[in-house]
Design an enzyme around this catalytic site. Structure first.
Site, mmCIF file in Angstrom:
data_model
loop_
_atom_site.group_PDB
_atom_site.id
_atom_site.type_symbol
_atom_site.label_atom_id
_atom_site.label_comp_id
_atom_site.label_asym_id
_atom_site.label_seq_id
_atom_site.Cartn_x
_atom_site.Cartn_y
_atom_site.Cartn_z
ATOM 1 N N ARG A 263 0.814 -1.214 0.000
ATOM 2 C CA ARG A 263 0.000 0.000 0.000
ATOM 3 C C ARG A 263 0.846 1.263 0.000
ATOM 4 O O ARG A 263 0.369 2.333 -0.377
ATOM 5 C CB ARG A 263 -1.014 -0.024 1.146
ATOM 6 N N GLU B 96 5.910 -10.464 14.915
ATOM 7 C CA GLU B 96 5.476 -11.032 16.193
ATOM 8 C C GLU B 96 5.851 -12.519 16.262
ATOM 9 O O GLU B 96 6.359 -12.999 17.254
ATOM 10 C CB GLU B 96 3.959 -10.845 16.337
HETATM 11 P P1 AMP Z 1 4.947 -2.377 11.217
HETATM 12 O O1 AMP Z 1 6.215 -2.960 10.645
HETATM 13 O O2 AMP Z 1 4.439 -3.131 12.399
HETATM 14 O O3 AMP Z 1 5.068 -0.902 11.472
HETATM 15 O O4 AMP Z 1 3.826 -2.613 10.146
HETATM 16 C C1 AMP Z 1 3.753 -1.794 9.082
HETATM 17 C C2 AMP Z 1 3.232 -2.492 7.849
HETATM 18 O O5 AMP Z 1 2.127 -3.357 8.107
HETATM 19 C C3 AMP Z 1 2.755 -1.464 6.901
HETATM 20 O O6 AMP Z 1 3.143 -1.838 5.598
HETATM 21 C C4 AMP Z 1 1.255 -1.432 7.080
HETATM 22 O O7 AMP Z 1 0.633 -1.255 5.837
HETATM 23 C C5 AMP Z 1 0.912 -2.780 7.673
HETATM 24 N N1 AMP Z 1 0.060 -2.689 8.868
HETATM 25 C C6 AMP Z 1 0.412 -3.036 10.121
HETATM 26 N N2 AMP Z 1 -0.609 -2.879 10.975
HETATM 27 C C7 AMP Z 1 -1.627 -2.410 10.247
HETATM 28 C C8 AMP Z 1 -2.987 -2.037 10.562
HETATM 29 N N3 AMP Z 1 -3.479 -2.123 11.791
HETATM 30 N N4 AMP Z 1 -3.748 -1.583 9.559
HETATM 31 C C9 AMP Z 1 -3.276 -1.489 8.304
HETATM 32 N N5 AMP Z 1 -2.018 -1.825 7.950
HETATM 33 C C10 AMP Z 1 -1.213 -2.294 8.902
#
Ligand code: AMP
Length: 186
Positions: free
Chosen positions: A73, A110
């Site tokens: 996205r 996780e």
């Molecule tokens: P992180 O590495 O945990 O910061 O996760 C970021 C990636 O996961 C991004 O590419 C987001 O598009 C996706 N992502 C993680 N959590 C969500 C959420 N609650 N809603 C939408 N996209 C998420």
């Protein structure tokens, strides 16, 4: 009613309208995740333009030359943000998707790990890089992307997100000397 049929929106109104239109889908893609769906913003011409403007404005005078967008996205708004800033666009993809020679970074999820890649010749020494994703949650993906950029060249001058999930503390994972701009902090 769409935003186009109302009076011109002020910056605060725009942020409120963007927030209102983000759709939260419980337990997607798995139990316990509250997924932030940005498609209602993408499908509305006015909101899409507001979102790009709100992402771009803090960096308009920074001479950004490349926006590095994170699969998948981060490609949508990231490519439009690059266009708005007069910059090029560089995709960061999951392992095995990019055709040319890549640099690679692994990061913790996780459960287990994930691997992202970027073309080795995507950036030049003179590049001024903005890293973009739609959502920052734990910050693992964005900080791994920063390490990818560091493996090659270019100076990262900012992180850009449409949505920051404050409770997950992703900002703490990012290099504090680099500016982080989130349009919405939820
Ligand atoms: P992180 O590495 O945990 O910061 O996760 C970021 C990636 O996961 C991004 O590419 C987001 O598009 C996706 N992502 C993680 N959590 C969500 C959420 N609650 N809603 C939408 N996209 C998420």
């Amino acid at each position: 009613m769409t935003a186009s049929s109302q009076r011109p929106l002020e910056r605060m109104d725009i942020v409120q309208e963007l927030e209102r239109r983000i759709r939260t889908i419980r337990d997607f893609p798995e139990a316990g995740i509250a997924f932030k769906d940005i498609t209602p913003i993408l499908q509305d011409p006015d909101l899409l333009r507001y979102a790009i403007d709100a992402l771009a404005w803090p960096f308009l005078r920074d001479g950004v030359t490349k926006v590095v967008g994170i699969e998948s996205r981060g490609f949508i708004l990231g490519a439009m943000l690059a266009h708005r800033l007069g910059a090029g666009f560089v995709p960061v993809r999951k392992q095995g998707k990019l055709p040319h020679t890549t640099v690679t970074e692994e990061y913790e999820l996780e459960y287990g790990t994930d691997t992202i890649e970027m073309h080795v010749d995507a950036l030049e020494d003179t590049d001024r890089v903005l890293i973009h994703d739609d959502v920052i949650a734990t910050g693992g993906t964005a900080s791994a992307t920063h390490r990818l950029v560091r493996q090659t060249r270019g100076d990262v001058l900012g992180f850009s997100f449409l949505v920051e999930l404050d409770a997950l503390g992703g900002r703490e994972m990012l290099d504090a000397s680099v500016r982080t701009h989130s349009v919405l902090r939820l």
